[in-house]
Design a protein around this motif. Structure first.
Motif, PDB file in Angstrom:
ATOM      1  N   ILE A  45       0.643  -4.710 -18.371  1.00 39.99           N
ATOM      2  CA  ILE A  45      -0.575  -3.959 -18.058  1.00 39.99           C
ATOM      3  C   ILE A  45      -0.846  -2.870 -19.092  1.00 39.99           C
ATOM      4  CG2 ILE A  45      -1.496  -2.224 -16.440  1.00 39.99           C
ATOM      5  CD1 ILE A  45      -0.569  -3.981 -14.155  1.00 39.99           C
ATOM      6  N   SER A  46       0.189  -2.204 -19.524  1.00 41.08           N
ATOM      7  CA  SER A  46       0.011  -1.105 -20.481  1.00 41.08           C
ATOM      8  C   SER A  46      -0.401  -1.603 -21.861  1.00 41.08           C
ATOM      9  CB  SER A  46       1.303  -0.282 -20.589  1.00 41.08           C
ATOM     10  OG  SER A  46       2.377  -1.118 -21.027  1.00 41.08           O
ATOM     11  N   LYS A  47      -0.221  -2.872 -22.125  1.00 40.80           N
ATOM     12  CA  LYS A  47      -0.518  -3.417 -23.456  1.00 40.80           C
ATOM     13  C   LYS A  47      -1.909  -4.038 -23.551  1.00 40.80           C
ATOM     14  CE  LYS A  47       4.362  -4.440 -24.337  1.00 40.80           C
ATOM     15  NZ  LYS A  47       5.362  -5.498 -24.629  1.00 40.80           N
ATOM     16  N   SER A  48      -2.521  -4.317 -22.388  1.00 41.19           N
ATOM     17  CA  SER A  48      -3.819  -4.991 -22.440  1.00 41.19           C
ATOM     18  C   SER A  48      -4.677  -4.595 -21.248  1.00 41.19           C
ATOM     19  CB  SER A  48      -3.613  -6.513 -22.440  1.00 41.19           C
ATOM     20  OG  SER A  48      -4.828  -7.184 -22.274  1.00 41.19           O
ATOM     21  N   GLU A 106       4.483  -0.380 -10.437  1.00 40.40           N
ATOM     22  CA  GLU A 106       4.938   1.011 -10.454  1.00 40.40           C
ATOM     23  C   GLU A 106       6.226   1.152 -11.269  1.00 40.40           C
ATOM     24  OE1 GLU A 106       5.618   4.615  -7.207  1.00 40.40           O
ATOM     25  OE2 GLU A 106       5.627   2.516  -6.555  1.00 40.40           O
ATOM     26  N   ARG A 107       7.080   0.152 -11.182  1.00 43.45           N
ATOM     27  CA  ARG A 107       8.340   0.193 -11.927  1.00 43.45           C
ATOM     28  C   ARG A 107       8.114   0.024 -13.426  1.00 43.45           C
ATOM     29  NH1 ARG A 107      12.586  -4.340 -10.410  1.00 43.45           N
ATOM     30  NH2 ARG A 107      11.269  -5.514 -11.834  1.00 43.45           N
ATOM     31  N   GLU A 108       7.148  -0.790 -13.791  1.00 41.33           N
ATOM     32  CA  GLU A 108       6.911  -1.107 -15.202  1.00 41.33           C
ATOM     33  C   GLU A 108       5.953  -0.130 -15.877  1.00 41.33           C
ATOM     34  OE1 GLU A 108       8.428  -3.430 -16.902  1.00 41.33           O
ATOM     35  OE2 GLU A 108       9.474  -4.402 -15.235  1.00 41.33           O
ATOM     36  N   ASN A 109       5.147   0.608 -15.088  1.00 39.37           N
ATOM     37  CA  ASN A 109       4.115   1.473 -15.669  1.00 39.37           C
ATOM     38  C   ASN A 109       4.154   2.849 -15.004  1.00 39.37           C
ATOM     39  OD1 ASN A 109       2.288  -0.665 -17.234  1.00 39.37           O
ATOM     40  ND2 ASN A 109       2.842  -1.559 -15.259  1.00 39.37           N
ATOM     41  N   LYS A 110       3.746   3.854 -15.757  1.00 40.81           N
ATOM     42  CA  LYS A 110       3.715   5.230 -15.250  1.00 40.81           C
ATOM     43  C   LYS A 110       2.280   5.685 -14.966  1.00 40.81           C
ATOM     44  CE  LYS A 110       8.132   5.332 -15.787  1.00 40.81           C
ATOM     45  NZ  LYS A 110       8.973   5.160 -14.568  1.00 40.81           N
ATOM     46  N   GLN A 116       3.386 -10.036  -0.532  1.00 37.52           N
ATOM     47  CA  GLN A 116       3.278 -10.351  -1.963  1.00 37.52           C
ATOM     48  C   GLN A 116       2.495  -9.281  -2.714  1.00 37.52           C
ATOM     49  OE1 GLN A 116       4.856 -12.697  -3.602  1.00 37.52           O
ATOM     50  NE2 GLN A 116       5.783 -13.545  -1.740  1.00 37.52           N
ATOM     51  N   VAL A 117       1.405  -8.789  -2.106  1.00 41.93           N
ATOM     52  CA  VAL A 117       0.626  -7.714  -2.747  1.00 41.93           C
ATOM     53  C   VAL A 117       1.470  -6.453  -2.850  1.00 41.93           C
ATOM     54  CG1 VAL A 117      -1.391  -6.208  -2.538  1.00 41.93           C
ATOM     55  CG2 VAL A 117      -1.592  -8.660  -2.020  1.00 41.93           C
ATOM     56  N   GLU A 118       2.211  -6.141  -1.793  1.00 40.93           N
ATOM     57  CA  GLU A 118       3.098  -4.983  -1.794  1.00 40.93           C
ATOM     58  C   GLU A 118       4.142  -5.105  -2.896  1.00 40.93           C
ATOM     59  OE1 GLU A 118       5.155  -2.462   1.768  1.00 40.93           O
ATOM     60  OE2 GLU A 118       5.750  -4.588   1.598  1.00 40.93           O
ATOM     61  N   SER A 119       4.662  -6.321  -3.078  1.00 42.52           N
ATOM     62  CA  SER A 119       5.654  -6.565  -4.129  1.00 42.52           C
ATOM     63  C   SER A 119       5.046  -6.375  -5.516  1.00 42.52           C
ATOM     64  CB  SER A 119       6.219  -7.971  -3.985  1.00 42.52           C
ATOM     65  OG  SER A 119       7.072  -8.290  -5.059  1.00 42.52           O
ATOM     66  N   ILE A 120       3.803  -6.842  -5.706  1.00 46.71           N
ATOM     67  CA  ILE A 120       3.129  -6.681  -7.003  1.00 46.71           C
ATOM     68  C   ILE A 120       2.985  -5.195  -7.342  1.00 46.71           C
ATOM     69  CG2 ILE A 120       0.940  -7.007  -8.248  1.00 46.71           C
ATOM     70  CD1 ILE A 120       0.588  -9.632  -6.609  1.00 46.71           C
ATOM     71  N   ILE A 121       2.606  -4.402  -6.346  1.00 44.96           N
ATOM     72  CA  ILE A 121       2.420  -2.961  -6.569  1.00 44.96           C
ATOM     73  C   ILE A 121       3.749  -2.292  -6.943  1.00 44.96           C
ATOM     74  CG2 ILE A 121       1.764  -0.782  -5.466  1.00 44.96           C
ATOM     75  CD1 ILE A 121      -0.231  -2.432  -3.760  1.00 44.96           C
ATOM     76  N   LYS A 122       4.822  -2.649  -6.281  1.00 43.55           N
ATOM     77  CA  LYS A 122       6.139  -2.084  -6.582  1.00 43.55           C
ATOM     78  C   LYS A 122       6.559  -2.411  -8.013  1.00 43.55           C
ATOM     79  CE  LYS A 122       7.936  -1.920  -1.859  1.00 43.55           C
ATOM     80  NZ  LYS A 122       8.921  -2.475  -0.898  1.00 43.55           N
ATOM     81  N   TRP A 123       6.324  -3.658  -8.436  1.00 43.89           N
ATOM     82  CA  TRP A 123       6.677  -4.060  -9.810  1.00 43.89           C
ATOM     83  C   TRP A 123       5.820  -3.304 -10.824  1.00 43.89           C
ATOM     84  CZ3 TRP A 123       9.567  -8.342 -12.121  1.00 43.89           C
ATOM     85  CH2 TRP A 123      10.534  -8.882 -11.252  1.00 43.89           C
ATOM     86  N   ASP A 139      -2.713   6.736 -11.558  1.00 45.52           N
ATOM     87  CA  ASP A 139      -4.079   6.443 -11.100  1.00 45.52           C
ATOM     88  C   ASP A 139      -4.218   4.970 -10.730  1.00 45.52           C
ATOM     89  OD1 ASP A 139      -6.873   7.135 -10.697  1.00 45.52           O
ATOM     90  OD2 ASP A 139      -7.233   5.891 -12.487  1.00 45.52           O
ATOM     91  N   LEU A 140      -3.648   4.093 -11.560  1.00 44.17           N
ATOM     92  CA  LEU A 140      -3.703   2.646 -11.294  1.00 44.17           C
ATOM     93  C   LEU A 140      -2.935   2.313 -10.009  1.00 44.17           C
ATOM     94  CD1 LEU A 140      -4.282  -0.310 -12.056  1.00 44.17           C
ATOM     95  CD2 LEU A 140      -2.214  -0.258 -13.475  1.00 44.17           C
ATOM     96  N   ILE A 141      -1.764   2.913  -9.831  1.00 44.17           N
ATOM     97  CA  ILE A 141      -0.948   2.649  -8.643  1.00 44.17           C
ATOM     98  C   ILE A 141      -1.697   3.085  -7.382  1.00 44.17           C
ATOM     99  CG2 ILE A 141       1.245   3.085  -7.461  1.00 44.17           C
ATOM    100  CD1 ILE A 141       1.439   1.448 -10.087  1.00 44.17           C
ATOM    101  N   THR A 142      -2.345   4.236  -7.475  1.00 43.37           N
ATOM    102  CA  THR A 142      -3.109   4.749  -6.325  1.00 43.37           C
ATOM    103  C   THR A 142      -4.236   3.794  -5.955  1.00 43.37           C
ATOM    104  OG1 THR A 142      -2.619   7.038  -6.973  1.00 43.37           O
ATOM    105  CG2 THR A 142      -4.479   6.696  -5.472  1.00 43.37           C
ATOM    106  N   LYS A 143      -4.944   3.299  -6.966  1.00 44.72           N
ATOM    107  CA  LYS A 143      -6.043   2.348  -6.711  1.00 44.72           C
ATOM    108  C   LYS A 143      -5.524   1.073  -6.055  1.00 44.72           C
ATOM    109  CE  LYS A 143      -9.102   3.876 -10.454  1.00 44.72           C
ATOM    110  NZ  LYS A 143      -9.718   3.527 -11.771  1.00 44.72           N
ATOM    111  N   MET A 144      -4.383   0.583  -6.510  1.00 43.57           N
ATOM    112  CA  MET A 144      -3.817  -0.651  -5.968  1.00 43.57           C
ATOM    113  C   MET A 144      -3.338  -0.431  -4.528  1.00 43.57           C
ATOM    114  SD  MET A 144      -1.760  -1.939  -9.383  1.00 43.57           S
ATOM    115  CE  MET A 144      -1.237  -3.524  -8.783  1.00 43.57           C
TER     116      MET A 144
END
Length: 583
Positions: free
Chosen positions: A488-491, A539-543, A530-537, A546-551
């Motif tokens: 996500i941070s790269k594109s 959050e772990r991969e990106n800082k 599955q959506v909850e899992s995507i958000i956790k991943w 704002d994006l985490i809050t939206k998700m």
């Protein structure tokens, strides 16, 4: 004319020689060669025995001839009469027997009480011919029987397959010309070969056809189209006859043989870079053959053919791919190249790679859907995912070529999946897009991957509508989101597609939960996880807070989650839903 005279002389040479000896006996009989001390009655009895035994021998030979003729006629009905009547061995033996009888009859008339030299000499000559006739019985019968089992007529016809005979076969309406045409005769005889299961003959014919076509390909000017098209179409006519007769007689091995032969020839023509125009009719009859047998539940042909199409697309890219700069379709908006005369053959080759082969795969898949042939359709899904994987990794294709092929292929594949579910609602769906393909080469081909991912995401509501979402498929969507979250941070494009993914999953779940049953409840809960899992991943991969809050806000729209979990945990309600599902 000279050939006919020479042939006739050769055919009746034995009669000419024997008659000449017969005539020479008269002047030579002025001299006595044999002294005979046998009574006239005994000589006449000897003559009767010889004539009678010769007649019996002729009867045996004729009986063997009739039997051999009937055996030969099974395969070569249309040419058996001319071949057997013109059998050289048989004609010569008949001449020998008839002249032996003639000599013996002459001796009978020439013999008198005085036992003249001419009568005795004629009798001696007749006895020599009689002994020779006896010695020739076995070779003659053996020759007749061998001819009845011989494939020599086929070898002769195969040796006459050439451009001239091909043109006559395609163009001529003159039956006399066609009756002596090798292509026409083989077409007429094909049914007999198939009925009698003459595998050796059929394989010899197809091997020779392959050899002749390859030889013609070797001499073709590849810079021009339609150089061998007419020649090929003569073989196409022959192959169509073989197909029809094979289908009528349920000899499916011949159809497999024709498909294998086609694959061999097309791969060879590709290596030699012969334009595909020359094989249009050939390709159509093979394609139609495979379609027909999907509809008759003989699906092995379809599976083999669709895998060939995938391989052939890749081989075309590897061996004969026009560069983007050589193709008008990619240069139309480039003013610097508008006046260039583009090679139409290269344009046609690109159209074949980027459009025609996809169209062939689609029609196979559509036939499988209509006939509920899940094995063939599964092969088509596998083939599409293999093509996507190859395109993403290919170093041969240009960026515009890759984009166009991914857009075309993904659009077709998505539509086929939808068509399959609409026409076969009872189908148990195990897979769609290959997740490994969707996130392969993501760093190098993020734009192309996004196209595939977007079509995969947009398939989610459709699958939910047709009740095809199960824990396995929902997990595939979750796997895609978790994998993309790393980049996500790269594109920015990847961020957008991940957000779209969870929005679609959430909104679809909220829509289907309006009707509460076992399917909607389990789908809702699995989607939430599955959506909850995507958000956790993510959050772990990106800082990116704002994006985490939206998700998380998007996930929060699934506000019925706790109530549904409690509902599922209620054993009585859960059992009641299971019973309703069974009804």
């Amino acid at each position: 004319m000279q050939a006919k005279i020479s042939s006739s002389l050769n055919k009746y040479l034995i009669s000419i020689c024997l008659i000449l000896i017969y005539l020479l006996i008269f002047p030579l009989s002025e001299y006595s060669f044999i002294e005979v001390k046998v009574s006239l009655s005994m000589l006449r009895e000897m003559i009767s025995i010889v004539i009678g035994s010769i007649s019996s021998i002729l009867g045996i030979v004729i009986a063997v001839y009739i039997l051999a003729f009937s055996l030969f006629e099974k395969n070569f009905s249309s040419i058996s009469y001319s071949i057997f009547v013109n059998s050289g061995q048989l004609i010569r033996y008949f001449q020998l027997c008839f002249i032996t009888i003639l000599v013996m009859i002459s001796a009978n008339f020439l013999l008198d009480e005085s036992l003249s030299n001419v009568g005795i000499n004629m009798l001696g000559y007749g006895l020599i011919l009689y002994v020779y006739s006896l010695l020739q019985i076995y070779p003659t019968i053996k020759k007749i029987i061998n001819e009845s089992k011989s494939n020599k007529p086929v070898e002769v016809m195969l040796s006459e397959l050439n451009e001239d005979s091909a043109n006559i076969f395609l163009m001529s309406q003159d039956f006399k010309k066609l009756s002596n045409n090798a292509f026409y005769i083989l077409t007429m005889l094909s049914r007999n070969f198939i009925i009698n299961n003459e595998k050796l003959i059929i394989n010899n014919i197809l091997d020779k056809c392959t050899e002749l076509i390859k030889a013609k390909i070797d001499t073709t000017n590849v810079t021009e189209a339609n150089q061998i098209r007419d020649y090929m179409n003569a073989f196409v006519k022959l192959f169509k006859a073989l197909m029809k007769d094979s289908e009528d007689q349920k000899q499916m091995w011949i159809l497999h043989r024709l498909l294998i032969m086609y694959i061999e020839i097309r791969k060879y023509s590709l290596i030699k870079k012969v334009p595909y125009y020359d094989f249009i009719e050939y390709e159509e009859i093979i394609h139609d053959m495979c379609i027909r047998h999907i509809k008759t539940n003989f699906s092995e042909l379809g599976r083999r053919y669709v895998h060939f199409l995938s391989d052939f697309m890749i081989q075309n890219i590897e061996y004969d791919l026009p560069a983007e700069t050589e193709l008008l379709v990619f240069q139309m908006h480039n003013k610097a190249t508008q006046k260039i005369n583009y090679d139409h053959l290269k344009g046609a080759q690109w159209e074949y790679i980027g459009s025609t082969i996809f169209s062939r795969i689609n029609s196979i898949a559509e036939a499988a859907i209509k006939n509920r042939d899940y094995e063939v359709f599964t092969s088509c899904k596998f083939v599409y995912n293999s093509i996507f994987s190859y395109i993403l990794k290919s170093e041969k294709l240009g960026s515009k070529q890759k984009r166009l092929m991914i857009i075309t292929g993904s659009y077709n594949f998505s539509n086929l999946l939808k068509q399959s579910l609409e026409e076969n609602p009872d189908q148990h769906l195990l897979s769609t897009y290959n997740i490994l393909t969707l996130h392969s080469e993501i760093e190098n081909n993020d734009e192309l991957n996004i196209i595939l991912c977007n079509d995969f995401v947009e398939l989610f509501p459709f699958l939910a509508k047709h009740k095809k979402l199960n824990s396995f498929i929902i997990n595939e969507y979750g796997t895609l989101g978790r994998t993309l979250s790393k980049y996500i941070s790269k594109s920015e494009n990847i961020e957008l597609i991940v957000k779209k993914l969870i929005k679609v999953m959430v909104s679809t779940s909220n829509t289907i939960i309006s009707k509460i049953d076992l399917y909607t409840l389990t789908t809702y809960i699995e989607t939430y996880k599955q959506v909850e899992s995507i958000i956790k991943w993510t959050e772990r991969e990106n800082k990116n807070e704002d994006l985490i809050t939206k998700m998380e806000n998007i996930l929060g729209e699934m506000n019925d989650y706790q109530n549904i979990v409690e509902m599922i945990n209620d054993e009585n309600m859960y059992l009641e839903m299971i019973m309703d599902e069974k009804k």
